[in-house]
Design a protein around this motif. Structure first.
Motif, PDB file in Angstrom:
ATOM      1  N   LEU A   1      11.806 -82.132 -93.827  1.00 55.84           N
ATOM      2  CA  LEU A   1      12.541 -80.861 -93.699  1.00 55.84           C
ATOM      3  C   LEU A   1      12.218 -79.920 -94.858  1.00 55.84           C
ATOM      4  CD1 LEU A   1      16.062 -81.655 -92.204  1.00 55.84           C
ATOM      5  CD2 LEU A   1      13.871 -81.488 -91.104  1.00 55.84           C
ATOM      6  N   ALA A   2      11.994 -80.479 -96.049  1.00 57.55           N
ATOM      7  CA  ALA A   2      11.634 -79.618 -97.188  1.00 57.55           C
ATOM      8  C   ALA A   2      10.268 -78.964 -96.926  1.00 57.55           C
ATOM      9  CB  ALA A   2      11.605 -80.427 -98.479  1.00 57.55           C
ATOM     10  N   LEU A   3       9.325 -79.730 -96.350  1.00 57.60           N
ATOM     11  CA  LEU A   3       8.015 -79.161 -96.014  1.00 57.60           C
ATOM     12  C   LEU A   3       8.172 -78.077 -94.938  1.00 57.60           C
ATOM     13  CD1 LEU A   3       5.825 -82.406 -95.994  1.00 57.60           C
ATOM     14  CD2 LEU A   3       5.705 -80.542 -97.654  1.00 57.60           C
ATOM     15  N   ASN A   4       9.079 -78.313 -93.979  1.00 53.23           N
ATOM     16  CA  ASN A   4       9.330 -77.303 -92.941  1.00 53.23           C
ATOM     17  C   ASN A   4       9.911 -76.030 -93.534  1.00 53.23           C
ATOM     18  OD1 ASN A   4       8.325 -78.612 -90.790  1.00 53.23           O
ATOM     19  ND2 ASN A   4      10.271 -78.989 -89.757  1.00 53.23           N
ATOM     20  N   ALA A   5      10.820 -76.185 -94.502  1.00 57.74           N
ATOM     21  CA  ALA A   5      11.413 -75.000 -95.134  1.00 57.74           C
ATOM     22  C   ALA A   5      10.334 -74.225 -95.890  1.00 57.74           C
ATOM     23  CB  ALA A   5      12.545 -75.419 -96.073  1.00 57.74           C
ATOM     24  N   ARG A   6       9.463 -74.950 -96.608  1.00 60.76           N
ATOM     25  CA  ARG A   6       8.381 -74.287 -97.349  1.00 60.76           C
ATOM     26  C   ARG A   6       7.465 -73.523 -96.381  1.00 60.76           C
ATOM     27  NH1 ARG A   6       3.469 -77.805 -99.075  1.00 60.76           N
ATOM     28  NH2 ARG A   6       3.290 -77.572 -96.820  1.00 60.76           N
ATOM     29  N   ASP A   7       7.045 -74.176 -95.294  1.00 60.76           N
ATOM     30  CA  ASP A   7       6.162 -73.510 -94.324  1.00 60.76           C
ATOM     31  C   ASP A   7       6.883 -72.372 -93.605  1.00 60.76           C
ATOM     32  OD1 ASP A   7       4.169 -75.168 -95.093  1.00 60.76           O
ATOM     33  OD2 ASP A   7       4.160 -76.419 -93.297  1.00 60.76           O
ATOM     34  N   GLY A   8       8.211 -72.528 -93.415  1.00 60.60           N
ATOM     35  CA  GLY A   8       8.997 -71.452 -92.795  1.00 60.60           C
ATOM     36  C   GLY A   8       8.959 -70.194 -93.647  1.00 60.60           C
ATOM     37  N   ARG A   9       9.084 -70.378 -94.978  1.00 66.19           N
ATOM     38  CA  ARG A   9       9.027 -69.217 -95.887  1.00 66.19           C
ATOM     39  C   ARG A   9       7.661 -68.531 -95.756  1.00 66.19           C
ATOM     40  NH1 ARG A   9      13.602 -67.725 -98.247  1.00 66.19           N
ATOM     41  NH2 ARG A   9      12.298 -66.764 -99.823  1.00 66.19           N
ATOM     42  N   LEU A  10       6.593 -69.328 -95.644  1.00 63.37           N
ATOM     43  CA  LEU A  10       5.239 -68.755 -95.493  1.00 63.37           C
ATOM     44  C   LEU A  10       5.139 -67.974 -94.179  1.00 63.37           C
ATOM     45  CD1 LEU A  10       3.043 -71.783 -96.691  1.00 63.37           C
ATOM     46  CD2 LEU A  10       3.551 -69.695 -97.951  1.00 63.37           C
TER      47      LEU A  10
ATOM     48  N   ARG B   1       2.305 -70.224 -80.830  1.00 56.76           N
ATOM     49  CA  ARG B   1       2.546 -71.683 -80.807  1.00 56.76           C
ATOM     50  C   ARG B   1       1.372 -72.495 -81.343  1.00 56.76           C
ATOM     51  NH1 ARG B   1       6.547 -71.915 -76.351  1.00 56.76           N
ATOM     52  NH2 ARG B   1       8.362 -71.356 -77.576  1.00 56.76           N
ATOM     53  N   ARG B   2       0.129 -71.909 -81.231  1.00 57.83           N
ATOM     54  CA  ARG B   2      -1.040 -72.677 -81.657  1.00 57.83           C
ATOM     55  C   ARG B   2      -1.318 -72.542 -83.145  1.00 57.83           C
ATOM     56  NH1 ARG B   2      -5.041 -73.613 -77.444  1.00 57.83           N
ATOM     57  NH2 ARG B   2      -3.872 -73.813 -75.528  1.00 57.83           N
ATOM     58  N   ALA B   3      -0.567 -71.705 -83.842  1.00 62.80           N
ATOM     59  CA  ALA B   3      -0.784 -71.530 -85.285  1.00 62.80           C
ATOM     60  C   ALA B   3      -0.590 -72.878 -85.987  1.00 62.80           C
ATOM     61  CB  ALA B   3       0.194 -70.501 -85.834  1.00 62.80           C
ATOM     62  N   PRO B   4      -1.523 -73.255 -86.894  1.00 62.84           N
ATOM     63  CA  PRO B   4      -1.447 -74.589 -87.517  1.00 62.84           C
ATOM     64  C   PRO B   4      -0.102 -74.859 -88.211  1.00 62.84           C
ATOM     65  CG  PRO B   4      -3.525 -73.517 -88.052  1.00 62.84           C
ATOM     66  CD  PRO B   4      -2.727 -72.509 -87.288  1.00 62.84           C
ATOM     67  N   LEU B   5       0.443 -73.865 -88.917  1.00 67.71           N
ATOM     68  CA  LEU B   5       1.726 -74.099 -89.620  1.00 67.71           C
ATOM     69  C   LEU B   5       2.835 -74.413 -88.618  1.00 67.71           C
ATOM     70  CD1 LEU B   5       2.040 -71.406 -92.459  1.00 67.71           C
ATOM     71  CD2 LEU B   5       1.635 -73.848 -92.696  1.00 67.71           C
TER      72      LEU B   5
ATOM     73  N   SER C   1       5.170 -62.793 -91.150  1.00 63.67           N
ATOM     74  CA  SER C   1       5.791 -61.891 -90.161  1.00 63.67           C
ATOM     75  C   SER C   1       6.112 -60.541 -90.794  1.00 63.67           C
ATOM     76  CB  SER C   1       7.108 -62.469 -89.642  1.00 63.67           C
ATOM     77  OG  SER C   1       6.906 -63.616 -88.932  1.00 63.67           O
ATOM     78  N   ARG C   2       6.658 -60.613 -92.022  1.00 62.75           N
ATOM     79  CA  ARG C   2       7.026 -59.351 -92.707  1.00 62.75           C
ATOM     80  C   ARG C   2       5.781 -58.503 -92.945  1.00 62.75           C
ATOM     81  NH1 ARG C   2      10.862 -62.412 -95.380  1.00 62.75           N
ATOM     82  NH2 ARG C   2       9.434 -62.885 -97.075  1.00 62.75           N
ATOM     83  N   ARG C   3       4.675 -59.188 -93.366  1.00 60.75           N
ATOM     84  CA  ARG C   3       3.424 -58.446 -93.618  1.00 60.75           C
ATOM     85  C   ARG C   3       2.936 -57.780 -92.331  1.00 60.75           C
ATOM     86  NH1 ARG C   3       2.013 -62.646 -96.962  1.00 60.75           N
ATOM     87  NH2 ARG C   3       0.813 -63.659 -95.324  1.00 60.75           N
ATOM     88  N   ARG C   4       2.996 -58.557 -91.205  1.00 60.04           N
ATOM     89  CA  ARG C   4       2.524 -57.991 -89.921  1.00 60.04           C
ATOM     90  C   ARG C   4       3.362 -56.779 -89.524  1.00 60.04           C
ATOM     91  NH1 ARG C   4       1.761 -63.070 -87.972  1.00 60.04           N
ATOM     92  NH2 ARG C   4       3.788 -63.068 -86.980  1.00 60.04           N
ATOM     93  N   ARG C   5       4.697 -56.876 -89.736  1.00 62.18           N
ATOM     94  CA  ARG C   5       5.582 -55.758 -89.364  1.00 62.18           C
ATOM     95  C   ARG C   5       5.255 -54.521 -90.188  1.00 62.18           C
ATOM     96  NH1 ARG C   5       9.722 -59.561 -88.518  1.00 62.18           N
ATOM     97  NH2 ARG C   5      10.460 -59.351 -90.642  1.00 62.18           N
ATOM     98  N   LYS C   6       4.999 -54.732 -91.504  1.00 67.71           N
ATOM     99  CA  LYS C   6       4.696 -53.591 -92.390  1.00 67.71           C
ATOM    100  C   LYS C   6       3.412 -52.910 -91.961  1.00 67.71           C
ATOM    101  CE  LYS C   6       6.837 -54.509 -96.815  1.00 67.71           C
ATOM    102  NZ  LYS C   6       6.601 -55.367 -97.963  1.00 67.71           N
ATOM    103  N   GLN C   7       2.384 -53.746 -91.590  1.00 66.42           N
ATOM    104  CA  GLN C   7       1.094 -53.163 -91.182  1.00 66.42           C
ATOM    105  C   GLN C   7       1.228 -52.380 -89.892  1.00 66.42           C
ATOM    106  OE1 GLN C   7      -1.363 -56.611 -91.120  1.00 66.42           O
ATOM    107  NE2 GLN C   7      -1.791 -56.506 -93.312  1.00 66.42           N
ATOM    108  N   ARG C   8       2.177 -52.795 -89.047  1.00 66.89           N
ATOM    109  CA  ARG C   8       2.327 -52.123 -87.751  1.00 66.89           C
ATOM    110  C   ARG C   8       2.975 -50.752 -87.893  1.00 66.89           C
ATOM    111  NH1 ARG C   8       5.406 -55.945 -84.540  1.00 66.89           N
ATOM    112  NH2 ARG C   8       4.148 -57.684 -85.203  1.00 66.89           N
TER     113      ARG C   8
END
Ligand code: HEM
Length: 158
Positions: free
Chosen positions: A130-139, A69-73, A144-151
């Motif tokens: 909402l467009a900014l939210n969609a952009r940050d959502g993609r990031l 929750r504290r993540a800036p994005l 998340s995908r990167r973290r899952r792959k590393q795990r």
């Protein structure tokens, strides 16, 4: 799955607000009074879809954020969603309902133009948020995908 529901609800909300905005501008420029009235009725009815889709995007976003929750994005997305919800409920919904009833009575005077202007400004603000939210959502999803792959290799060792 939750992420897909979240993205679908968020993108649906963004698409509807963009559609309301463009159809209002196009019909004001090219349409007659009957066309304006039809568009205003369609927008007022489509609020029945827009309001729940915003609520679903906000609630599912909060649930997806657990543990970060504290993540800036995420904090930025939360703030933007709160502003967009306030603009939606305090500006866009009352404007859409008032414009629909004025258009149904063929009252296209100064009051209509003023409320239409306020609605377009509120719409532009929400499209941006909402467009900014969609952009940050993609990031966030990519992270998340990167973290899952590393795990995966770490899990394979144990
Ligand atoms: C209506 C406003 C919102 C829109 C338009 C929106 C849009 C999106 C989109 C398009 C994605 C990418 C999904 C994908 O690539 O599969 C996403 C992901 C995400 N959103 Fe939102 N979002 C909104 C509100 C929120 C809120 C309020 C929060 C939390 C406070 C939030 C948290 C997240 C998180 C954490 C992810 C990443 C999920 C994952 O780990 O894969 N979103 N959002």
């Amino acid at each position: 799955m939750k992420s897909r529901v979240h993205a679908a609800a968020g993108v649906l909300a963004l698409s509807l607000i963009t559609l309301f905005f463009t159809s209002s501008v196009v019909v004001e420029i090219f349409g007659d009074e009957h066309a304006v009235s039809t568009v205003k009725t369609a927008i007022a009815l489509a609020l029945i879809v827009l309001v729940p889709s915003m609520a679903i995007a906000g609630a599912s976003g909060r649930s997806l954020s657990s543990g970060r929750r504290r993540a800036p994005l995420i904090r930025r997305k939360q703030r933007r969603t709160a502003v967009a919800a306030a603009v939606g409920l305090l500006v866009l919904v009352p404007c859409a309902v008032t414009l629909q009833s004025l258009a149904a009575e063929r009252e296209f005077g100064t009051q209509f133009s003023l409320i239409q202007t306020v609605e377009l400004i509120g719409g532009a603000v929400n499209i941006t948020l909402l467009a900014l939210n969609a952009r940050d959502g993609r990031l966030l999803s990519a992270a998340s995908r990167r973290r899952r792959k590393q795990r995966v290799p770490a899990d394979a060792q144990s």
